[in-house]
Design a protein around this motif. Structure first.
Motif, short mmCIF file in Angstrom:
data_model
loop_
_atom_site.label_atom_id
_atom_site.label_comp_id
_atom_site.label_asym_id
_atom_site.label_seq_id
_atom_site.Cartn_x
_atom_site.Cartn_y
_atom_site.Cartn_z
N SER A 322 0.84 -1.20 0.00
CA SER A 322 0.00 0.00 0.00
C SER A 322 0.87 1.25 0.00
O SER A 322 2.00 1.25 0.51
CB SER A 322 -0.91 0.01 1.23
OG SER A 322 -0.13 -0.09 2.42
N GLY A 323 0.32 2.32 -0.56
CA GLY A 323 1.03 3.59 -0.58
C GLY A 323 0.08 4.76 -0.47
O GLY A 323 -1.12 4.64 -0.72
N PRO A 481 -3.60 5.06 -12.30
CA PRO A 481 -4.30 5.74 -11.21
C PRO A 481 -3.63 5.47 -9.87
O PRO A 481 -3.23 4.34 -9.56
CB PRO A 481 -5.70 5.11 -11.26
CG PRO A 481 -5.47 3.75 -11.83
CD PRO A 481 -4.32 3.87 -12.79
N ILE A 482 -3.49 6.52 -9.07
CA ILE A 482 -2.94 6.41 -7.72
C ILE A 482 -3.84 7.19 -6.78
O ILE A 482 -4.78 7.88 -7.20
CB ILE A 482 -1.49 6.91 -7.64
CG1 ILE A 482 -1.41 8.39 -8.04
CG2 ILE A 482 -0.57 6.06 -8.51
CD1 ILE A 482 -0.05 9.02 -7.78
N GLY A 483 -3.54 7.11 -5.48
CA GLY A 483 -4.33 7.81 -4.48
C GLY A 483 -3.45 8.52 -3.47
O GLY A 483 -2.29 8.17 -3.27
N GLY A 484 -4.01 9.54 -2.84
CA GLY A 484 -3.28 10.28 -1.81
C GLY A 484 -4.23 11.11 -0.98
O GLY A 484 -5.26 11.58 -1.45
N CYS A 485 -3.88 11.30 0.29
CA CYS A 485 -4.80 11.96 1.23
C CYS A 485 -4.72 13.47 1.19
O CYS A 485 -5.63 14.16 1.62
CB CYS A 485 -4.54 11.47 2.65
SG CYS A 485 -2.87 11.86 3.27
N ARG A 499 -5.72 5.49 -0.09
CA ARG A 499 -4.51 4.73 -0.42
C ARG A 499 -4.64 4.03 -1.76
O ARG A 499 -5.71 3.92 -2.35
CB ARG A 499 -4.21 3.70 0.68
CG ARG A 499 -5.19 2.54 0.77
CD ARG A 499 -4.86 1.65 1.97
NE ARG A 499 -5.02 2.39 3.22
CZ ARG A 499 -4.44 2.04 4.37
NH1 ARG A 499 -3.65 0.96 4.41
NH2 ARG A 499 -4.63 2.75 5.46
N PHE A 500 -3.50 3.54 -2.22
CA PHE A 500 -3.48 2.72 -3.42
C PHE A 500 -2.51 1.58 -3.21
O PHE A 500 -1.66 1.61 -2.31
CB PHE A 500 -3.13 3.54 -4.66
CG PHE A 500 -1.70 4.02 -4.71
CD1 PHE A 500 -0.78 3.40 -5.53
CD2 PHE A 500 -1.29 5.11 -3.97
CE1 PHE A 500 0.53 3.83 -5.60
CE2 PHE A 500 0.02 5.56 -4.03
CZ PHE A 500 0.94 4.92 -4.84
N TYR A 501 -2.64 0.56 -4.04
CA TYR A 501 -1.78 -0.62 -3.97
C TYR A 501 -1.05 -0.79 -5.29
O TYR A 501 -1.61 -0.53 -6.36
CB TYR A 501 -2.59 -1.88 -3.67
CG TYR A 501 -3.03 -1.98 -2.23
CD1 TYR A 501 -2.30 -2.74 -1.32
CD2 TYR A 501 -4.17 -1.32 -1.78
CE1 TYR A 501 -2.70 -2.83 0.01
CE2 TYR A 501 -4.58 -1.41 -0.46
CZ TYR A 501 -3.83 -2.17 0.44
OH TYR A 501 -4.23 -2.26 1.75
N ALA A 502 0.18 -1.25 -5.20
CA ALA A 502 0.96 -1.59 -6.39
C ALA A 502 1.63 -2.94 -6.16
O ALA A 502 2.06 -3.24 -5.04
CB ALA A 502 2.02 -0.53 -6.67
N GLN A 503 1.70 -3.74 -7.21
CA GLN A 503 2.37 -5.03 -7.12
C GLN A 503 3.83 -4.87 -7.50
O GLN A 503 4.17 -4.27 -8.51
CB GLN A 503 1.71 -6.08 -8.00
CG GLN A 503 2.20 -7.49 -7.70
CD GLN A 503 1.34 -8.56 -8.33
OE1 GLN A 503 0.84 -8.39 -9.44
NE2 GLN A 503 1.16 -9.68 -7.63
N TYR A 523 -4.24 -0.40 -7.95
CA TYR A 523 -5.64 -0.05 -7.72
C TYR A 523 -5.71 0.87 -6.52
O TYR A 523 -4.85 0.84 -5.64
CB TYR A 523 -6.53 -1.28 -7.54
CG TYR A 523 -6.27 -2.13 -6.32
CD1 TYR A 523 -6.94 -1.90 -5.11
CD2 TYR A 523 -5.37 -3.19 -6.36
CE1 TYR A 523 -6.71 -2.69 -4.00
CE2 TYR A 523 -5.14 -3.99 -5.26
CZ TYR A 523 -5.82 -3.73 -4.07
OH TYR A 523 -5.59 -4.53 -2.96
N VAL A 524 -6.72 1.72 -6.49
CA VAL A 524 -6.97 2.60 -5.35
C VAL A 524 -8.05 1.96 -4.50
O VAL A 524 -8.93 1.26 -5.01
CB VAL A 524 -7.38 4.01 -5.80
CG1 VAL A 524 -6.29 4.65 -6.63
CG2 VAL A 524 -8.69 3.99 -6.57
#
Length: 692
Positions: A322-323, A481-485, A499-503, A523-524
């Motif tokens: 997660s990021g 696509p990414i996510g951030g607060c 948050r978002f996840y990357a493999q 994915y977010v």
């Protein structure tokens, strides 16, 4: 924080975002700081968050919107819940200044407080007028353990102080209230009666089920039927605009009670609590199961609680991490241990701490870049980046893994040149705020056809926005696509709420993380955990398929019951939901769906998941049939029209804004061939569309 400083900070933050909007906000601040007859709460709207006040008096203050979510008005300004109005007042101690003397308007009854408890407060109104219909709100932090005299200021206007009282000593009967004028001359003293009662104590240990060791977590402690919040002195302090704070009101739709005040702990703490029933809530991201406890604490007694948090879904074991790509905290390296504990408490493996800037200066400085600026603890990383360039003409950008600070006011609007440079350094470049804020959509009309954009932050502030993302996907462009607060801009934003996840291939490192983002299997999410593939293709990939083929679509979606229940899984193709599946009740936490998917022409497919309170959205899989571009052929012509319209608008506004200065004219000259190249690419796409 005094009133002028709060004016300056509010105006600066608004001006950084948009100069014209900033001037408007500044005017509103000046107007709202003046008492308005019949609108006592009007003055609170921009000076205090009613959310903050509500955390001290949850059983006394009733807000019109108890959900406490930010909303947006017709002008696009973010409105906090304080602007929705307060319907009921708590008890207020009213002090009057009469002929240079202090008097209580009405003799106050002794205020009940509890020894050693941190999160307690009282309201004190100071005025020379008998009747008050409007007030200036201020705050005062008062540590009763260290001080016995409370000093407040008579500003010449009716003023209402929220006095935050912490850790009062057992048996104390009064606080000495001293009021001074603006020249710090004492106007008088009053004894404010209090009754400090014996408290109970909680001793808590939170352990990770896998390691057996104490683990950081987010915690809420709520006392009695009124759910009054408290916290320990040892709570992790997190920076909010340079001020270290122990308490945060979070935007978490899965938090089980209305009071969303919380604190972060390293895993072991002890604290005083008001006697009575305590409601304890423990949470650690969305992969761990949350825990709730209700315990009775008697006066003078200590109750011990051992809590075990279990990672129900071990995504790192399968390379998923997660990021959060949008966190504003200044870093000099000294506070990194606390920041890493905060990241662990929210189970965010990669926290991108972004230096922010505008054409005038930079904010939230980072001490170094790439590996030298990365701090890690196990598989948790703090990684520096930038939200800069950042303008109302071209939108806000996000740079990740840049090798150095990039800020040059002489080249500030040359976004594409900077993006290319950052990518050559091994970094990634993209746009913030879903491409919808501050005219980033028109800026992307120049950046996208030049092939220098990697990322788009579509999940921000707990809100998913996909129109701009779908626009470019429908034209066949890859865009991850990414996510951030966007912490701490917004009263209730929290690390990991978008948050978002990357493999990632292999162990997590700064390089493997960036490589995973570059690969695009992301994915977010703020709840559902998603695995998605079509045939052998994963999100972010382009797959060549034969017409009429039927690759297997596989979707595996999971969600812990303490987080949410799955509501529906949607297949999005070329910007439209083409199939919707409702998981049966027995699969509302773990749903596996497989089907053969007919492919007739080039297109793209993504997965959108909705829970009752949460959501997720994957990157797209692009399918190429007969060598054709994977776009929405039916809408491509209109989308190209819109892109070229944005491009023309951008060129016009830049010419108007930059032509008056030598630096501006130099930038316009450098941008001219970029506009030419973008228009050539749009013409090429039109020819390709016609040929297909």
């Amino acid at each position: 924080m005094n009133l002028p400083v709060r004016f300056v900070l509010s105006g600066v933050r608004a001006l950084m975002a948009n100069p014209w909007r900033g001037l408007w906000v500044a005017l509103v601040l000046v107007v709202c700081s003046t008492p308005v007859p019949g609108q006592a709460w009007q003055t609170w709207r921009f000076q205090w968050d009613a959310v903050d006040l509500w955390t001290y008096f949850p059983n006394k203050i009733r807000l019109e919107d108890r959900e406490l979510f930010d909303q947006t008005d017709s002008r696009g300004l973010t409105l906090g819940p304080s602007q929705l109005g307060v319907l009921e007042w708590p008890e207020v101690i009213r002090v009057r200044v009469r002929d240079g003397r202090l008097e209580f308007l009405r003799p106050p009854q002794p205020l009940p407080l509890f020894a050693g408890v941190m999160h307690q407060a009282l309201l004190v109104e100071i005025s020379s007028a008998e009747e008050v219909r409007g007030v200036v709100p201020l705050r005062e932090m008062f540590d009763a353990r260290d001080r016995s005299v409370l000093r407040l200021l008579d500003r010449g206007l009716p003023t209402l102080y929220l006095v935050r009282v912490s850790d009062p000593p057992l048996g104390a009967k009064a606080l000495e209230l001293v009021v001074e004028d603006t020249r710090q001359r004492e106007l008088g003293r009053l004894l404010l009666p209090i009754e400090v009662r014996e408290s109970g104590r909680l001793r808590v240990e939170i352990r990770d089920a896998d390691t057996g060791r104490p683990t950081p977590a987010r915690v809420g402690i709520y006392s009695g039927e009124s759910a009054n919040f408290t916290y320990p002195r040892s709570a992790i302090q997190i920076p909010v605009f340079g001020e270290a704070r122990s308490v945060r009101v979070v935007r978490d739709p899965t938090w089980p009670i209305a009071n969303r005040s919380c604190f972060y702990t390293e895993g072991v703490f002890e604290t005083a609590v008001p006697p009575g029933r305590q409601h304890l809530i423990f949470k650690k991201g969305i992969e761990y199961g949350g825990v709730e406890r209700k315990v009775l604490v008697e006066p003078g007694a200590t109750v011990e609680q051992r809590v075990v948090l279990e990672r129900s879904f071990d995504l790192p074991e399968h390379g998923w991490y997660s990021g959060d790509a949008h966190v504003h905290v200044a870093r000099d390296g000294e506070q990194d241990a606390s920041l890493l504990s905060w990241s662990q408490a929210e189970d965010v493996h990669v926290t991108h701490t972004l230096q922010m800037g505008d054409v005038r200066r930079t904010y939230f400085p980072q001490f170094s870049w790439q590996d030298r600026g990365t701090t890690r603890r196990g598989d948790y990383l703090l990684s520096p980046g930038q939200e800069d360039p950042r303008s109302s003409l071209r939108g806000h950008t996000i740079l990740l893994n840049n090798a150095q600070e990039h800020w040059n006011p002489e080249h500030y609007y040359l976004y594409e040149d900077l993006f290319q440079k950052v990518r050559q350094e091994g970094g990634l470049a993209g746009y913030a705020h879903a491409g919808t804020a501050f005219h980033a959509d028109r800026s992307m009309a120049l950046s996208m056809p030049l092939g220098v954009v990697d990322l788009l932050e579509v999940f921000n502030n707990g809100v998913l926005k996909t129109p701009v993302l779908y626009h470019w996907w429908n034209l066949g462009f890859s865009l991850t696509p990414i996510g951030g607060c966007d912490y701490p801009f917004g009263r209730m934003r929290m690390l990991g709420d978008s948050r978002f996840y990357a493999q990632v291939d292999g162990p997590l490192s700064p390089d493997s993380w960036i490589a995973g983002l570059r690969g695009g299997n992301t994915y977010v999410s703020n709840g559902p955990l998603v695995e998605f593939q079509l045939g052998d293709a994963h999100p972010g990939e382009r797959s060549v398929v034969a017409p009429g083929s039927r690759p297997t679509l596989r979707a595996h979606v999971r969600c812990h019951p303490s987080v949410d229940r799955l509501k529906r899984v949607c297949v999005v193709q070329a910007g439209e939901i083409v199939q919707e599946i409702t998981p049966p009740p027995e699969s509302s936490q773990d749903f596996l769906w497989e089907t053969s998917w007919p492919v007739q022409h080039s297109t793209w497919i993504a997965l959108k998941v909705e829970g009752e309170k949460t959501l997720a959205h994957t990157n797209a899989i692009f399918l190429e049939v007969n060598g054709q571009r994977p776009w929405n052929r039916r809408r491509a012509s209109a989308l190209l029209d819109r892109s070229e319209q944005w491009l023309a608008e951008l060129e016009q506004v830049l010419n108007e804004a930059l032509s008056e200065t030598e630096s501006g004219r130099s930038q316009l000259e450098a941008l001219a061939p970029r506009f030419t190249a973008a228009r050539q690419e749009y013409r090429r796409l039109r020819r390709q569309l016609s040929d297909e």
